[in-house]
Each structure stands twice: as C-alpha cells, then as structure tokens.
Enzyme design. Structure first.
Site, short mmCIF file in Angstrom:
data_model
loop_
_atom_site.label_atom_id
_atom_site.label_comp_id
_atom_site.label_asym_id
_atom_site.label_seq_id
_atom_site.Cartn_x
_atom_site.Cartn_y
_atom_site.Cartn_z
N CYS A 1 0.16 -0.87 13.40
CA CYS A 1 -1.23 -0.55 13.05
C CYS A 1 -2.08 -0.89 14.27
CB CYS A 1 -1.69 -1.36 11.84
SG CYS A 1 -3.47 -1.22 11.46
N THR A 2 -3.05 -0.05 14.59
CA THR A 2 -3.81 -0.27 15.81
C THR A 2 -4.74 -1.48 15.71
OG1 THR A 2 -5.47 1.36 15.07
CG2 THR A 2 -3.71 2.14 16.53
N HIS A 3 -5.00 -1.97 14.51
CA HIS A 3 -5.76 -3.21 14.39
C HIS A 3 -4.96 -4.43 14.86
CE1 HIS A 3 -8.39 -0.83 11.71
NE2 HIS A 3 -9.28 -1.81 11.79
N ASP B 1 -10.44 6.34 14.19
CA ASP B 1 -9.69 5.37 13.40
C ASP B 1 -10.53 5.05 12.17
OD1 ASP B 1 -7.80 3.39 12.61
OD2 ASP B 1 -8.92 1.83 13.66
N SER B 2 -9.94 4.35 11.23
CA SER B 2 -10.70 3.91 10.06
C SER B 2 -11.75 2.88 10.45
CB SER B 2 -9.77 3.32 9.01
OG SER B 2 -9.14 2.15 9.50
N CYS C 1 -4.82 5.76 14.63
CA CYS C 1 -4.62 5.10 13.34
C CYS C 1 -3.26 5.55 12.80
CB CYS C 1 -5.73 5.50 12.37
SG CYS C 1 -5.51 4.94 10.67
N ASN C 2 -2.38 4.60 12.53
CA ASN C 2 -1.05 4.96 12.03
C ASN C 2 -1.11 5.62 10.66
OD1 ASN C 2 -0.66 2.54 13.99
ND2 ASN C 2 1.38 3.43 13.82
N THR C 3 -1.96 5.10 9.78
CA THR C 3 -2.06 5.64 8.43
C THR C 3 -2.58 7.07 8.47
OG1 THR C 3 -2.44 3.43 7.51
CG2 THR C 3 -3.06 5.30 6.15
N GLY D 1 -5.71 2.39 4.12
CA GLY D 1 -4.43 2.10 3.48
C GLY D 1 -4.37 2.35 1.98
#
EC number: 5.1.1.3
Length: 260
Positions: A180-182, A6-7, A69-71, A39
């Site tokens: 979003c995973t956050h 993920d980011s 991570c969706n992005t 993003g």
C-alpha cells in the site's frame, strides 16, 4: 503532464520517487481524501470513482496516469486501460517477485489493505511464486488512518504496526512487501517491529515504468523551465499541506475540489 491519484496521502510516497527520477516532468497529484480509505468500498464503487478522477485529470491536461494506490489499481486499472487505450496508465503492483527472488529463508510477507489482499490481482501474482517462497498475507489494519492523521511516530501508530506484524513473531520471514502506498511513511516503525526483514517498496520500479512509457510515447516534457507541481484534494487541504511540508520538506498550496 503526469496525473497521479490516490485515496489520500499515501501516493505521495510515489510522488516523491517520481519527482526524483523525473525532475523535469510537471505532475498533478489528486488526493481523494473525502472517500479515504478506499479499502472498505466495493470494487465497483472504486472503479467508478477512479474513472471520474481520471477524466478530471485528463481534462486538466494530464497525458499519462499513475494510479498511486494498490486498491484502486486492483479495481480500476483494467477498465481504465480499456476506456483510454492510447493513454499510458501505470498502476501499483505488490513486489512479490523481487521478494521471492531475494529471500534467503524462503519466507516472505505481503503487508497490504484487506481489499488488496482479497483481490484477484494479488492472488494471481502470489500463485506464481508460492513454489519459491511461503507467502504470508498481513492486513495493515489502521495503517492508512494513521498516515492520514499524520501519526507517523506516535504510541497509537506503534501499536497499530506492532499488532499487524505480530503474526511474524517466531517465523523466518526475511522480506516484507509494502503493498500500500501509505505504508512507506510508516517504514521506520515496520522495520523496528520486524528487524529481521528487508522492506520492499515498489515505488522505484513503478516510476521506472512511468519513465519508460512516457518516453516510448514521446510524452516527455522539455527541460526548458522548472516543473510545475499541483496538489488537489477532495477534503482536508490544510492537513495535507502540513503533511507535504513536514514529511516531504516542500512548501505547497493544496487546492480543494468537490468532485461529484
């Protein structure tokens, strides 16, 4: 071994569910905090960076990959699957379908980063269900930054969440998709700001898909020894280690890696 990236810290919400569903699987988690958030970056940048991270994870022994991570999923899942056709690669998908099926009012919302909301993947998914429900798209500006700073219940985090959810005031929205995973780490504040709505986190469904694919490809690890969990970041290791201890309740050593 399952590789995840993920980011930043958001994908740990998926890690938490994955290790619950697959307690015997070793997992290496990569947080690209030096590049967080993804993003504002172009899809080309994210795709190239994701490919670099994926190669590193495969070099470490990962035999499957979770893009937590969706992005990054929107930008990189397709090219990664094309480049590594024999590797199970599982990405995130906003849970619009279950929200559209569950709504009783016919109004749902998708809360996500602006990059995810602007992506073709989400637009195609939303188009399939617009006849079943009115879909509101809400940018979660500041959510990722709040989680990365460890602000899960602060006045600033509450203000950020309240601002993002304000367009739902006076609506009949009864389902909110966490895109979003956050965002699951801010779920208590989101639920407080929109008490009429049910929050839908796709992590459980994504992890079931991981389980299915590693079983299908005979990649399951024998349960003969305790699973090994490894955490790597490109920046902010002490903060990440503290976050894992405070939020996930686990002692962990976080490695720092300079990834060119």
């Amino acid at each position: 071994m399952i590789g995840m990236f993920d980011s930043g810290l958001g994908g740990l919400s998926v890690w938490r569910e994955l290790t619950r569903q697959l307690p015997d699987e070793p997992v290496i988690y990569f947080a690209d905090r030096a590049w967080c958030p993804y993003g504002p970056r172009s899809h080309q940048e994210i795709a190239a960076r994701s490919e670099r991270i994926a190669r590193w994870l495969f070099d470490q022994g990962a035999s499957s990959l979770v893009i937590a991570c969706n992005t990054a999923t929107s930008a990189a899942a397709a090219p990664l699957r094309a480049r590594y056709p024999h590797v199970p690669i599982i990405g995130m998908e906003p849970a619009i379908k279950p929200a559209a099926l569950a709504t009783e009012t016919g109004e749902i919302a998708v809360l996500a980063t602006r990059a995810t909301l602007a992506g073709d993947k989400l637009e195609q998914l939303a188009a399939r269900y617009r006849q079943q429900a009115r879909i509101r798209l809400l940018p979660g500006d500041g959510f990722v930054e709040a989680v990365e700073a460890g602000e899960l219940d602060t006045p600033n985090a509450r203000q950020v969440v309240a601002r993002a959810l304000s367009p739902l005031a006076g609506t009949r929205t009864d389902q909110i998709v966490l895109g979003c995973t956050h965002y699951p780490f801010l779920a208590p504040l989101i639920a407080e700001a929109a008490p009429q709505a049910t929050l839908i986190d796709p992590a459980s469904a994504v992890c079931r898909q991981v389980h299915r694919l590693i079983a299908l490809n005979a990649l399951e690890t024998p349960a003969s020894e305790p699973p090994r969990y490894r955490f790597v970041t490109t920046a902010g290791a002490p903060d990440m280690q503290a976050f894992i201890g405070r939020v996930l309740g686990r002692d962990a050593r976080v490695e720092t890696l300079a990834l060119d």
